[in-house]
Design a protein around this motif. Structure first.
Motif, mmCIF file in Angstrom:
data_model
loop_
_atom_site.group_PDB
_atom_site.id
_atom_site.type_symbol
_atom_site.label_atom_id
_atom_site.label_comp_id
_atom_site.label_asym_id
_atom_site.label_seq_id
_atom_site.Cartn_x
_atom_site.Cartn_y
_atom_site.Cartn_z
ATOM 1 N N GLU A 1 0.815 -1.211 0.000
ATOM 2 C CA GLU A 1 0.000 0.000 0.000
ATOM 3 C C GLU A 1 0.849 1.262 0.000
ATOM 4 N N ASP A 2 2.149 1.080 0.145
ATOM 5 C CA ASP A 2 3.036 2.247 0.173
ATOM 6 C C ASP A 2 4.302 1.970 -0.642
ATOM 7 N N PRO A 3 4.147 1.752 -1.968
ATOM 8 C CA PRO A 3 5.340 1.514 -2.795
ATOM 9 C C PRO A 3 6.201 2.764 -2.858
ATOM 10 N N ARG A 4 7.501 2.569 -2.946
ATOM 11 C CA ARG A 4 8.393 3.722 -3.012
ATOM 12 C C ARG A 4 9.645 3.348 -3.806
ATOM 13 N N ILE A 5 10.255 4.331 -4.395
ATOM 14 C CA ILE A 5 11.500 4.127 -5.139
ATOM 15 C C ILE A 5 12.640 3.948 -4.151
ATOM 16 N N ILE A 6 13.407 2.848 -4.288
ATOM 17 C CA ILE A 6 14.539 2.617 -3.397
ATOM 18 C C ILE A 6 15.870 2.704 -4.130
ATOM 19 N N GLY A 7 15.848 2.717 -5.437
ATOM 20 C CA GLY A 7 17.090 2.819 -6.188
ATOM 21 C C GLY A 7 16.808 3.063 -7.654
ATOM 22 N N SER A 8 17.791 3.573 -8.378
ATOM 23 C CA SER A 8 17.613 3.822 -9.808
ATOM 24 C C SER A 8 18.967 3.880 -10.495
ATOM 25 N N VAL A 9 18.938 3.675 -11.804
ATOM 26 C CA VAL A 9 20.139 3.837 -12.610
ATOM 27 C C VAL A 9 19.715 4.433 -13.945
ATOM 28 N N ASP A 10 20.474 5.396 -14.430
ATOM 29 C CA ASP A 10 20.157 6.055 -15.692
ATOM 30 C C ASP A 10 20.785 5.258 -16.829
ATOM 31 N N THR A 11 19.964 4.810 -17.776
ATOM 32 C CA THR A 11 20.483 4.109 -18.949
ATOM 33 C C THR A 11 20.784 5.126 -20.043
ATOM 34 N N PRO A 12 21.647 4.784 -20.992
ATOM 35 C CA PRO A 12 22.038 5.768 -22.007
ATOM 36 C C PRO A 12 20.942 6.098 -23.006
ATOM 37 N N GLY A 13 19.951 5.206 -23.170
ATOM 38 C CA GLY A 13 18.895 5.437 -24.146
ATOM 39 C C GLY A 13 17.556 5.708 -23.494
ATOM 40 N N ARG A 14 16.494 5.198 -24.139
ATOM 41 C CA ARG A 14 15.130 5.347 -23.616
ATOM 42 C C ARG A 14 14.627 3.963 -23.199
ATOM 43 N N ALA A 15 14.604 3.719 -21.908
ATOM 44 C CA ALA A 15 14.232 2.404 -21.385
ATOM 45 C C ALA A 15 12.744 2.143 -21.622
ATOM 46 N N LEU A 16 12.432 1.098 -22.416
ATOM 47 C CA LEU A 16 11.054 0.814 -22.783
ATOM 48 C C LEU A 16 10.521 -0.487 -22.194
ATOM 49 N N ASP A 17 11.406 -1.388 -21.786
ATOM 50 C CA ASP A 17 10.941 -2.653 -21.213
ATOM 51 C C ASP A 17 12.049 -3.231 -20.349
ATOM 52 N N VAL A 18 11.651 -4.113 -19.417
ATOM 53 C CA VAL A 18 12.629 -4.751 -18.547
ATOM 54 C C VAL A 18 12.183 -6.167 -18.233
ATOM 55 N N ALA A 19 13.146 -7.075 -18.135
ATOM 56 C CA ALA A 19 12.896 -8.448 -17.700
ATOM 57 C C ALA A 19 13.889 -8.766 -16.590
ATOM 58 N N ILE A 20 13.413 -9.455 -15.550
ATOM 59 C CA ILE A 20 14.238 -9.755 -14.384
ATOM 60 C C ILE A 20 14.601 -11.233 -14.379
ATOM 61 N N ASP A 21 15.874 -11.519 -14.113
ATOM 62 C CA ASP A 21 16.344 -12.896 -13.967
ATOM 63 C C ASP A 21 17.335 -12.930 -12.806
ATOM 64 N N GLY A 22 16.860 -13.400 -11.640
ATOM 65 C CA GLY A 22 17.706 -13.415 -10.463
ATOM 66 C C GLY A 22 18.127 -12.026 -10.048
ATOM 67 N N ASP A 23 19.433 -11.803 -9.974
ATOM 68 C CA ASP A 23 19.967 -10.503 -9.560
ATOM 69 C C ASP A 23 20.279 -9.596 -10.741
ATOM 70 N N LEU A 24 19.730 -9.931 -11.914
ATOM 71 C CA LEU A 24 19.999 -9.127 -13.098
ATOM 72 C C LEU A 24 18.708 -8.596 -13.702
ATOM 73 N N ALA A 25 18.773 -7.366 -14.159
ATOM 74 C CA ALA A 25 17.678 -6.766 -14.919
ATOM 75 C C ALA A 25 18.185 -6.525 -16.339
ATOM 76 N N PHE A 26 17.383 -6.937 -17.312
ATOM 77 C CA PHE A 26 17.730 -6.755 -18.722
ATOM 78 C C PHE A 26 16.786 -5.707 -19.303
ATOM 79 N N VAL A 27 17.345 -4.594 -19.742
ATOM 80 C CA VAL A 27 16.556 -3.438 -20.157
ATOM 81 C C VAL A 27 16.622 -3.270 -21.675
ATOM 82 N N ALA A 28 15.440 -3.215 -22.305
ATOM 83 C CA ALA A 28 15.359 -2.836 -23.717
ATOM 84 C C ALA A 28 15.438 -1.315 -23.763
#
Length: 327
Positions: A1-28
């Motif tokens: 009921e209280d989601p919040r941003i805890i971290g972020s990273v700026d990608t060089p392009g325009r992030a349009l999608d993400v898939a998570i696998d374990g400790d890795l995030a793969f960003v289109a």
């Protein structure tokens, strides 16, 4: 009921999608294709690998040591991610127009092509993917989710399509439902499908009878719903203006009035005046202080001008003037 941003990273392009696998995030990351992000420390995610394809990555799906990327004009890219720091293309399937989305089941990739609909591709030999069958949709094929022998499709201005994929060589539409907006994204949990329907928010659809899908609920996300995901009993919607919304996936009625839990997003407001001569004002809102990049692109995706290049801005509303000049 209280989601919040805890971290972020700026990608060089325009992030349009993400898939998570374990400790890795793969960003289109659109023009910067695939970015691999280490999220083992969520408060401090780090880009550890990337791959530039010269295409425009808009969707990514992970299975084992493979990333499947919808790369628009360059079609489907099959990428070896066994070494996350050094992803490598190992196969490609050229689609007729723009590859917009991909989902994978077993050795089959289901690729949504903007102008050709659903393409069923054999990826058992990733170095040489082969077309098995296809089913053109009446609209603009934007996204796909696989539910058993059915492909659930967000079909742009033609709403929602259900495609029977039990025979891979002969997929065919068995049901459809016109949504009130522009269907951009689809996610499914059992017989419940959530569609991000742009200005019409989230549409919730029951597909227990695939030949006759029915609305069971909807939520106004107070902006433009761009992407939907479902996990357990909750639906998550990324909205262009209002950020991330979280609410029950199985809404009880089409007239539901529900105030979702929301993570404030980065709101970019309409330029005023528009059209303009000689200048226009662009305003935007930040939920927290941080570095800002503000860029102007033309409709082909070409960078026209950088208005703000990583400068620090406080939380709140900000304004910037553009005089219509290129860099």
């Amino acid at each position: 009921e209280d989601p919040r941003i805890i971290g972020s990273v700026d990608t060089p392009g325009r992030a349009l999608d993400v898939a998570i696998d374990g400790d890795l995030a793969f960003v289109a990351d659109f023009e910067w294709c695939l970015q691999v992000v280490d999220i083992s420390q969520p408060e401090n995610p780090q880009i550890i690998g990337s791959l530039f394809t010269q295409g425009e990555a808009v969707d990514v799906f992970i299975v084992g040591d493979r990333a499947y990327v919808a790369d628009r004009l360059l079609g489907l890219q099959i990428i070896d991610i066994s070494i996350p720091e050094n992803p490598q293309i190992i196969g490609n399937f050229d689609t007729p127009t723009y590859a917009e989305a991909v989902a994978v089941e077993n050795d089959v990739a289901y690729v949504m092509d903007w102008g050709a609909g659903l393409l069923v591709v054999d990826i058992s030999n990733p170095a040489s993917p082969q077309l098995i069958g296809s089913a053109d949709t009446p609209g603009y094929a934007e996204d796909v989710a696989i539910v058993g022998d059915m492909a659930c499709v967000a079909d742009g201005f033609r709403g929602f399509q259900v495609i029977d994929i039990s025979n891979s060589a002969s997929p065919h539409i068995v049901g459809s439902l016109d949504t009130p907006g522009f269907a951009l994204s689809v996610a499914a949990e059992g017989n419940i499908v959530c569609v991000a329907d742009q200005l019409s928010g989230l549409q919730v659809i029951d597909i227990s009878n695939p030949a006759s899908p029915t609305f069971v609920g909807s939520v106004d996300t107070q902006g433009s719903a761009r992407c939907a995901a479902v996990s357990g009993n909750f639906a998550f919607v990324a909205d262009w203006r209002s950020g991330l919304s979280v609410f029950p996936a199985n809404c009880p009625s089409p007239n539901l009035s529900y105030t979702p839990a929301r993570i404030p997003g980065f709101a970019l407001h309409t330029a005023t005046p528009n059209p303009f001569n000689p200048s226009t004002a662009v305003s935007f809102e930040l939920p927290a202080a941080g570095p800002v990049q503000l860029k102007v692109f033309d409709i082909s995706g070409r960078l026209v001008r950088t208005l703000i290049a990583g400068d620090f801005r406080d939380a709140g509303i900000h304004h910037c003037t553009w005089k219509g000049r290129d860099d």
